[in-house]
Structures are given as C-alpha cells and as structure tokens.
Design an enzyme around this catalytic site. Sequence first.
Site, PDB file in Angstrom:
ATOM      1  N   ASP A  41       0.832  -1.188   0.000  1.00  0.00           N
ATOM      2  CA  ASP A  41       0.000   0.000   0.000  1.00  0.00           C
ATOM      3  C   ASP A  41       0.880   1.256   0.000  1.00  0.00           C
ATOM      4  OD1 ASP A  41       0.898   0.489   2.659  1.00  0.00           O
ATOM      5  OD2 ASP A  41      -0.771  -0.642   3.502  1.00  0.00           O
TER       6      ASP A  41
ATOM      7  N   PRO B 223     -15.478 -23.273   4.125  1.00  0.00           N
ATOM      8  CA  PRO B 223     -15.384 -21.859   4.500  1.00  0.00           C
ATOM      9  C   PRO B 223     -14.766 -21.645   5.880  1.00  0.00           C
ATOM     10  CG  PRO B 223     -17.661 -22.631   4.638  1.00  0.00           C
ATOM     11  CD  PRO B 223     -16.873 -23.724   3.970  1.00  0.00           C
TER      12      PRO B 223
END
Lengths: 141, 141, 141, 141
Positions: B16, B58
């Site tokens: 970032d 999941p």
Amino acid sequence: MLANTRIVPVEFGDCDPSGIVYNPNYFVWFDLSVHALLARGGLSLKGLISEFGIDGIPVVEYKARFVAPARWGDELTFETSVTGLHRSAFDIAHRVFNAGVLAADCSETRVCTAVDTREGRVRARPLPERLVEAFRATPKD
Amino acid sequence: MLANTRIVPVEFGDCDPSGIVYNPNYFVWFDLSVHALLARGGLSLKGLISEFGIDGIPVVEYKARFVAPARWGDELTFETSVTGLHRSAFDIAHRVFNAGVLAADCSETRVCTAVDTREGRVRARPLPERLVEAFRATPKD
Amino acid sequence: MLANTRIVPVEFGDCDPSGIVYNPNYFVWFDLSVHALLARGGLSLKGLISEFGIDGIPVVEYKARFVAPARWGDELTFETSVTGLHRSAFDIAHRVFNAGVLAADCSETRVCTAVDTREGRVRARPLPERLVEAFRATPKD
Amino acid sequence: MLANTRIVPVEFGDCDPSGIVYNPNYFVWFDLSVHALLARGGLSLKGLISEFGIDGIPVVEYKARFVAPARWGDELTFETSVTGLHRSAFDIAHRVFNAGVLAADCSETRVCTAVDTREGRVRARPLPERLVEAFRATPKD
C-alpha cells in the site's frame, strides 16, 4: 464512542467459485470501514499523516468470526465502532449483517506508528489528540 | 499432523502507499497456504467437492496477530499446519517469518459444508475420512 | 530482446462464480510478469527507483484479447518479452498459454516517470541506460 | 444507447507504493461499471443467467489508455456506455475523469456464453432480446 454504518453490495467479482464472498474481501471491507469511520469523525489517514507525522495505522490484531455465508447479490451492512483507546493503539469492532441477520463480527486493534528519525525505524507513537477527541465523540446524524 | 512451508515474495502490487503489505493480502496468502497444505496431503478442494459432494470449506474463525511489517521486496515464509480435527471442522495454524523473524501468526477454523438437498440449505457435514487421514499423517520430505 | 516465462497456477480465489478466472486478475499477472522480466534482466523496480531517481513505470496502454477461459486448477504459462524501446517508454508483449493452447495475449506500454523537482509534478524521463541494456540482451538459460 | 455514470473514491488500499492506483484495480472498476450499467437497464447478470440459461458475459477484448495517474483520496467518475451490439457480443466504452480531466479510457467487448449441453462445452450464444432492448434504450434520469 464514534460509530458508523456502511452498506456494501456483494458484487460478482467479490465471490469465489462456491458463489460466496471470497473471505479475504471481508478484510478489505473492514479496512474501508475504518477509513469511513475516520471520515465520520472528520478525519482521514492522509490528514493524520500530513499533520501529525505518523506514517500509518497498521493492524496488529484481528479476531473475526464468520457465522453465515454472503452471496453475490446480497447487501451487507457494516456497523463499525471504536471500542477502546490506548496510549498508541485503538480497538475497533465490526458487526456485519445480511438481511438483518448477523453474518460476521470482527474486532481489530490498530497502532499508530511513526518513523523514529534518530533510530531510523518505525515505532509506536501516542495517538494524536485530535484522533482521541474524534473517537470519543458520540456520532450524530 | 500435516504441515507445509511456502515462500511468498512480497510484490509491488501487494503493498500500500505506506510501502508495507496491504493487510488483507495476508488472508489471501493464508488461503493459498491452506490449499497448498491440502496439496501436500495429496488432496485438493476441487477433488473433495467432486468426490465427497461437499461444496466448500469456509472459514468460520480467524485470530491473527501482526507483529512486524513486511515490505515490498521481502520474502515471507509461511509455516502452515493442522492443529485440530473436529467432527465437521478443522483448525489450521500459520506462522509467518520475515528474514527469520516472526512477522505474523494466525489460527483459523474451517468447516466442511454441503447442501442438504431435502432442506435446500448449506449445512456442516462430517469431514471426509480421506481428509482426516491426510491431516493426521506426518509430512515427509 | 529480453524475454521470460512464468508458470501461474489458477487458484480457487482467482476465480469468480462462473468458475473461470476473474478477468482483472490477468492484469495482476501481467504486472507480476513485468517485474519477473526485470528480475530476469538483473533489475528491479526498487533498484531503478533508488539508483536512477525514477518514481515508477506506470502502464499507459493495454491491448488484451482473451481467447479461451481458464479455470480453477489450470496452469497458465506467461511468455513475456520486450517488443519495443522508445525514449521514455517501452513495449511488452504477453502470451498466455493454457495446456499448450493460447488463452490470452496482451501488449502493454509503460513509461518511465520521475518527479520534476522544479515543477513539482511527475514527468516522463528517458529510460535509464542500464534498463535499455538489459532489455536489449538476449536471455540465456 | 444505454449509459451510466458512477463515482469511485480512490481508497488507501487501491494504491501501490508509488501512491497511485495499482493499475489492475481499474479493471475491477470497469467490471463493476458494466454491472452497474446492467442495473441501470433493469438487468443483472444473475437474472440473465437464471432466465436465459447463459453462464456469463466474459471479456474478449480490452483496449485501455491511462492518461494521468489517480492518487489516494481522488474521486474518479466513470462514464460507461454501450457502443456496439453484435449477434453474440456487445461493446462497452468507459471514460474515467479525475477532477474533470480525462484520466483513462477503455473499450471492451464481451460475449454472451452458454454451455452447449449436447457438446458439453461453452459456446457463444445470441444476446438475449431483453438485453438488446435494454442496451438500445436511451437512459433517463
């Protein structure tokens, strides 16, 4: 303390071959929700960096539970609030609702960092007072 | 129990504007590490789906700590291992090292799900025996 | 001119609910392939930035064709090569094969930029000679 | 023909260490803009799949130019419109403005596909009439 609510539509590209949200995308949404919370308090990370010489608010801890899957076309509501203020760190809680039912919750801790110019390395630094004030405020609509 | 180690180079696009890994990418890497762990045990999610009629594994819980930032150009080592086996769920631990120093650790729990055709909804189902056997095995090089 | 080949396994999280690669991921892979091409030539963007004062090599043009879908579990081969050198820009071509069959091709142009300190804005700047030399070289295995 | 405009704030996590948008994110935004265009026409990919038995509208071509960088904190305006209708394919154009100045433009072609059950493979199929009608309409505010 400061709180904010955001609506996130679950898009086609957010989902995996199982047709449910690819899990890492929740952490993008948690991050966006923290930035939206700052904005709700009249702040921005960009402003904090330029005004207070900090270089970031990196996450040091996440605890997340995923209770129910969300699918392409669902609309998620993220309720994000400040839950703790420490010397150099703060705690945020997110609750994610899907059609009114809790789909996920997450608590995270972020630390305020700045480069120590004498030592040339990144260190925790006290939260800017402006951030503490904004986080203590009660949100009004 | 089954364990695997992966090297992850930190790429330009993983970082970032602070120059450090954009945090949600760690959760992509944790997911890739789970798939690599399955492969180490001779399994794949694709195979589990086609052979055992499950529709996914999941994540239901993540607990992650980020101890030190990783930067563009760093090389991370992910040590991933099975740490618990339950009826319909399993626990995985990740330890992430950057130049030999712990950068992050994470524990996650995943559940094995399948569509209940009578009820038309997704439900937990017992772990396939083949997965239990593979996860119990000691890895050999 | 310089060329490089990379293998990219198509992972679960790269795919969308249709079960094929979510298209924007190809552009991540094209970017990773450009960085790998630099590495093949003994260069890195990080090194170019620190040695030559450039601040990036942003894409100014992409032309991409997607001929055949790639699926979770496929293994893609990216053949990436320099195809043109200009004063401040260079052209790269990618050909993507899936099991020996062309799946996609892409040409891109990137420009070398640096901050003009007098004007305080980003401008194109001539390619560093080291980059030109590396890109002109024939790769050897 | 059908057109739509969307505002996209450039978030922290959309940007790379150069501080500008990590280029592949534009293709995520182009994809979101196509889905928003469908919605503007009263359609959704999900609805097209369930009603017309198509299995997707994959991109077969992108031509994109990036004229000016966008930075964290900028707000981009995506103007997206249908520019061509073919038997099984359609063309879309995007123009991206940053504070009123063109930052990027892109043309893309997508094809409507469906599984041919006799042959068991994916094939182009004629555009559903409902989609053609929606794309031909003039948008009203």
